[in-house]
Motif scaffolding. Structure first.
Motif, PDB file in Angstrom:
ATOM      1  N   UNK A  27       0.715  -1.369  -0.150  1.00 59.87           N
ATOM      2  CA  UNK A  27       0.022   0.048  -0.040  1.00 59.87           C
ATOM      3  C   UNK A  27       0.991   1.254  -0.006  1.00 59.87           C
ATOM      4  N   UNK A  28       0.714   1.940  -0.992  1.00 60.20           N
ATOM      5  CA  UNK A  28       1.331   3.227  -1.130  1.00 60.20           C
ATOM      6  C   UNK A  28       0.452   4.731  -0.934  1.00 60.20           C
ATOM      7  N   UNK A  29       0.907   5.537  -0.448  1.00 56.32           N
ATOM      8  CA  UNK A  29       0.353   6.875  -0.107  1.00 56.32           C
ATOM      9  C   UNK A  29       0.809   7.903  -0.701  1.00 56.32           C
ATOM     10  N   UNK A  30       0.035   8.987  -1.334  1.00 61.08           N
ATOM     11  CA  UNK A  30       0.742  10.208  -1.888  1.00 61.08           C
ATOM     12  C   UNK A  30       0.857  11.273  -0.626  1.00 61.08           C
ATOM     13  N   UNK A  70       4.495   9.050  -4.306  1.00 60.46           N
ATOM     14  CA  UNK A  70       4.067   8.209  -3.145  1.00 60.46           C
ATOM     15  C   UNK A  70       5.006   7.616  -2.548  1.00 60.46           C
ATOM     16  N   UNK A  71       4.784   7.252  -1.246  1.00 61.32           N
ATOM     17  CA  UNK A  71       5.583   6.267  -0.464  1.00 61.32           C
ATOM     18  C   UNK A  71       4.807   5.192  -0.001  1.00 61.32           C
ATOM     19  N   UNK A  72       5.577   4.166   0.506  1.00 60.21           N
ATOM     20  CA  UNK A  72       4.929   2.874   1.030  1.00 60.21           C
ATOM     21  C   UNK A  72       4.526   3.042   2.601  1.00 60.21           C
ATOM     22  N   UNK A  84       8.666   3.087   6.750  1.00 60.42           N
ATOM     23  CA  UNK A  84       7.351   3.504   7.153  1.00 60.42           C
ATOM     24  C   UNK A  84       7.116   4.736   6.916  1.00 60.42           C
ATOM     25  N   UNK A  85       5.880   5.065   6.366  1.00 55.75           N
ATOM     26  CA  UNK A  85       5.436   6.259   6.007  1.00 55.75           C
ATOM     27  C   UNK A  85       5.262   7.180   7.039  1.00 55.75           C
TER      28      UNK A  85
END
Length: 89
Positions: A27-30, A70-72, A84-85
């Motif tokens: 799962x990635x998040x912007x 985006x980062x995981x 970790x984000x």
């Protein structure tokens, strides 16, 4: 008589074991719009392997919504580093 199967060694064995343990998606998040996206683990690991840059930075992808990296959320890379984000307050 059949030959005994050889154990896979090296990075392929590590990746196969990790994939089995952690699932098939990362799962990635912007960073900007906070849009989330599931990216296949094999794609993330491929880019992690071929990236010859700084291993302290996780493999990143551009957000389809706004173009920001985006980062995981959580990803243990092929070099053994867990990324970790960090949520901005």
């Amino acid at each position: 008589m059949a030959k005994p199967k050889k154990k896979r060694s090296g990075i392929k064995a590590v990746l196969a074991k990790r994939k089995k343990a952690e699932g098939d998606l990362v799962k990635y998040i912007c960073r900007n719009c906070k849009r989330e996206e599931d990216i296949p683990r094999e794609v993330v690991e491929y880019y992690d392997i071929i990236d010859d840059g700084d291993i302290s930075v996780p493999p990143m992808f551009d957000c389809e919504e706004c173009g920001t990296p985006m980062e995981p959320l959580v990803y243990t890379g092929v070099h053994g580093i867990t990324y970790k984000y960090k949520i901005d307050d």
